[in-house]
Design a protein around this motif. Structure first.
Motif, PDB file in Angstrom:
ATOM      1  N   GLU A 157       7.785  64.799  53.023  1.00  0.00           N
ATOM      2  CA  GLU A 157       9.213  64.376  53.772  1.00  0.00           C
ATOM      3  C   GLU A 157       9.289  65.216  54.947  1.00  0.00           C
ATOM      4  OE1 GLU A 157       9.989  64.458  49.357  1.00  0.00           O
ATOM      5  OE2 GLU A 157       8.783  65.675  50.405  1.00  0.00           O
ATOM      6  N   TYR A 169       2.088  58.656  52.217  1.00  0.00           N
ATOM      7  CA  TYR A 169       2.401  58.276  50.775  1.00  0.00           C
ATOM      8  C   TYR A 169       1.120  58.800  50.163  1.00  0.00           C
ATOM      9  CZ  TYR A 169       6.646  55.968  51.616  1.00  0.00           C
ATOM     10  OH  TYR A 169       8.153  55.835  52.020  1.00  0.00           O
ATOM     11  N   ASP A 182      -1.309  61.022  47.885  1.00  0.00           N
ATOM     12  CA  ASP A 182      -1.123  61.801  46.791  1.00  0.00           C
ATOM     13  C   ASP A 182      -0.972  63.436  47.028  1.00  0.00           C
ATOM     14  OD1 ASP A 182      -1.144  59.699  45.021  1.00  0.00           O
ATOM     15  OD2 ASP A 182      -3.324  59.779  44.395  1.00  0.00           O
ATOM     16  N   ASN A 183      -1.671  63.713  47.978  1.00  0.00           N
ATOM     17  CA  ASN A 183      -1.761  65.086  48.425  1.00  0.00           C
ATOM     18  C   ASN A 183      -0.897  65.210  49.625  1.00  0.00           C
ATOM     19  OD1 ASN A 183      -2.225  67.950  48.555  1.00  0.00           O
ATOM     20  ND2 ASN A 183      -4.431  67.620  48.454  1.00  0.00           N
ATOM     21  N   ALA A 184       0.535  65.095  49.651  1.00  0.00           N
ATOM     22  CA  ALA A 184       1.401  64.695  50.830  1.00  0.00           C
ATOM     23  C   ALA A 184       2.117  66.073  51.451  1.00  0.00           C
ATOM     24  CB  ALA A 184       2.313  63.659  50.642  1.00  0.00           C
ATOM     25  N   ILE A 185       1.645  67.308  50.968  1.00  0.00           N
ATOM     26  CA  ILE A 185       2.609  68.442  51.118  1.00  0.00           C
ATOM     27  C   ILE A 185       2.799  68.606  52.898  1.00  0.00           C
ATOM     28  CG2 ILE A 185       3.083  71.086  51.221  1.00  0.00           C
ATOM     29  CD1 ILE A 185       1.255  70.918  48.393  1.00  0.00           C
ATOM     30  N   ARG A 220       9.148  59.833  55.964  1.00  0.00           N
ATOM     31  CA  ARG A 220       8.049  60.494  54.985  1.00  0.00           C
ATOM     32  C   ARG A 220       6.754  60.174  55.885  1.00  0.00           C
ATOM     33  NH1 ARG A 220       8.730  59.004  48.985  1.00  0.00           N
ATOM     34  NH2 ARG A 220       9.683  61.163  49.131  1.00  0.00           N
ATOM     35  N   THR A 230      14.632  66.947  47.112  1.00  0.00           N
ATOM     36  CA  THR A 230      13.704  67.350  47.910  1.00  0.00           C
ATOM     37  C   THR A 230      13.170  68.805  47.750  1.00  0.00           C
ATOM     38  OG1 THR A 230      14.602  65.841  49.420  1.00  0.00           O
ATOM     39  CG2 THR A 230      12.680  67.014  50.364  1.00  0.00           C
ATOM     40  N   ARG A 249       1.434  71.917  42.206  1.00  0.00           N
ATOM     41  CA  ARG A 249       2.739  71.697  42.073  1.00  0.00           C
ATOM     42  C   ARG A 249       3.726  72.703  41.103  1.00  0.00           C
ATOM     43  NH1 ARG A 249       4.362  66.638  43.085  1.00  0.00           N
ATOM     44  NH2 ARG A 249       6.576  67.683  42.714  1.00  0.00           N
ATOM     45  N   TYR A 293      -3.441  72.389  46.082  1.00  0.00           N
ATOM     46  CA  TYR A 293      -2.387  71.633  45.881  1.00  0.00           C
ATOM     47  C   TYR A 293      -1.855  71.982  44.473  1.00  0.00           C
ATOM     48  CZ  TYR A 293       0.334  67.148  45.265  1.00  0.00           C
ATOM     49  OH  TYR A 293       1.312  66.410  44.985  1.00  0.00           O
ATOM     50  N   GLN A 348       6.329  65.939  49.129  1.00  0.00           N
ATOM     51  CA  GLN A 348       5.826  64.395  49.376  1.00  0.00           C
ATOM     52  C   GLN A 348       6.022  64.059  50.595  1.00  0.00           C
ATOM     53  OE1 GLN A 348       4.820  63.041  46.520  1.00  0.00           O
ATOM     54  NE2 GLN A 348       5.319  65.072  45.475  1.00  0.00           N
ATOM     55  N   ASP A 392      -2.477  65.729  53.970  1.00  0.00           N
ATOM     56  CA  ASP A 392      -3.192  64.650  54.157  1.00  0.00           C
ATOM     57  C   ASP A 392      -4.249  64.604  55.506  1.00  0.00           C
ATOM     58  OD1 ASP A 392      -1.533  64.130  56.297  1.00  0.00           O
ATOM     59  OD2 ASP A 392      -1.249  62.078  56.309  1.00  0.00           O
TER      60      ASP A 392
END
Length: 443
Positions: free
Chosen positions: A207, A226, A228-231, A223, A187, A5, A3, A205, A253
């Motif tokens: 999406e 939610y 935190d590690n949502a890729i 989405r 996005t 960013r 993860y 996130q 996730d």
């Protein structure tokens, strides 16, 4: 999946891109007192020009790199890349173990020939481990990511157009249950899938943005999580047994989610003990290959999400998978530099272990006729294996730059490769070779 960013591009900048070779010319050209002539010479080294198949046959470099004007030969730079490229590993030394244990398969295949290099198209990558950002819907039509934009390139008309721009506000124009009518802003697109008239883009996130290419506007935004590690790591679009188009999203996730593309409703949500980097659906729609941040790959029942079989052998995390059209064979691609081919009838050992030259296997695609398998490393190399000779022979496509994605057209006639590089970013197009006999002239 790791993860990261904000360090993705820093990581790739350290890997000796072609720009570094051109940078070596700075001192030679900019260090003189001669003025504008030298600047013009430098510009000539880096200006964007397309390369045709006719030029390539006459000896022009397929990327337009003027090796005769550089202080290094192509052969020497290739050797430097092989020695210095840093393969990313989650398990230390996994690639080194493979290098000692395996040798690449024989080269010499000649299945696809260079057709065109388009410098007008500038593919980009957001995350260094995710390379599914190029998709062909015909032998002339390609969709890919360029910064915040999904763009369409027609090799027939040589026209470049923007399909979606995620730099601003994106919101659905249709109403569906579960859709976020407020949409998204700025996005960051991590993965893309396009099939026929459907497009799905996944974001950092969690999406998901869905669009019908034959209609204006956006159909659906949601989405998935939610966390935190949502890729969103990967998306696959496919025809369900009922005839309705579905898509499946693999997420960091630890889940995969199946949606229909008629009403955009969530049909299944399966959870696993580790982040899922890629999922592919078998031709009979009964099985899923599920791979991620784990040494083992899984075969999963597509109806209930239960594990049917565990595949052992890879030494690192896996980021790619694909099914052969026969429904019996599938492949997995790993950061240990190997693509492993498996047979459902004997899962204890792989049918083949195919070693790359430079780094991880980031994407795999079988041709629709099942005769070929395209395997992409993170940079510089795409390998085309012949399945008809048990993967023992391959064509090696050799260039310089990070690979944003690889796609075979549905009819297998075209192969497209997105090349991300500070100087020589482009879209490479190859055409399938055909051998015609004398009597074919009467057809």
């Amino acid at each position: 999946m790791s993860y990261y960013r904000r360090v993705e591009f820093d990581y790739m900048d350290d890997e000796g891109e072609m720009a570094d070779v051109v940078d070596e010319m700075d001192e030679e050209y900019y260090g003189r007192d001669d003025g504008e002539a030298e600047l013009d010479d430098y510009d000539m080294l880096t200006k964007a020009i397309d390369i045709s198949s006719a030029q390539a046959r006459r000896g022009t470099d397929i990327q337009g790199i003027p090796w005769n004007r550089l202080n290094i030969t192509r052969e020497k730079y290739r050797q430097t890349r092989l020695e210095q490229y840093k393969n990313y590993e989650n398990v230390p030394s996994s690639g080194e173990v493979i290098d000692k244990a395996c040798k690449p398969m024989e080269k010499g295949g000649n299945y696809y020939e260079f057709r065109h290099n388009t410098r007008l198209v500038k593919p980009t990558i957001l995350h260094f481990q995710l390379r599914n950002l190029v998709w062909a819907t015909s032998k002339h039509d390609v969709y890919l990511m360029s910064n915040y934009s999904v763009i369409h390139w027609s090799s027939l008309s040589c026209n470049l157009s923007e399909v979606l721009n995620f730099s601003g506000h994106v919101a659905p124009t249709e109403k569906h249950q579960g859709s976020l009518l407020e949409g998204f802003t700025q996005t960051q697109i991590s993965t893309l899938a396009v099939k026929d008239n459907f497009l799905v883009a996944g974001g950092f996130q969690g999406e998901l943005t869905c669009k019908r290419l034959d209609q204006r506007g956006i159909s659906f935004c949601t989405r998935t999580t939610y966390d935190d590690n949502a890729i969103t790591n990967a998306v696959e679009i496919y025809d369900s047994l009922s005839g309705i188009v579905h898509f499946m999203a693999s997420n960091n996730d630890c889940g995969i989610r199946e949606f229909d593309m008629e009403k955009f409703q969530l049909l299944n949500h399966f959870r696993f003990p580790w982040p899922v980097n890629h999922t592919s659906v078998s031709p009979d729609r009964k099985l899923l290959t599920v791979v991620g941040d784990n040494l083992d790959a899984l075969l999963v029942d597509s109806q209930n999400g239960k594990t049917v079989a565990t595949l052992n052998g890879h030494l690192d995390y896996t980021f790619a998978s694909a099914w052969h059209p026969d429904g019996l064979t599938f492949a997995t691609g790993n950061q240990d530099k190997t693509c492993r081919v498996w047979d459902l009838r004997k899962l204890s050992t792989p049918v083949a272990i195919l070693k790359g030259n430079l780094g991880a296997v980031r994407s795999i695609h079988f041709s629709s006729d099942g005769k070929f398998m395209a395997v992409a490393e993170p940079a510089d190399f795409v390998h085309i294996y012949s399945t008809t000779v048990d993967y023992k022979k391959r064509q090696e496509i050799d260039f310089f730059g990070e690979i944003s994605g690889v796609s075979l057209s549905p009819d297998d006639e075209s192969l497209f490769i997105g090349v991300w590089d500070r100087t020589y970013a482009s879209l490479l197009q190859y055409s399938k070779r055909h051998s015609y006999g004398y009597l074919d002239s009467y057809v």
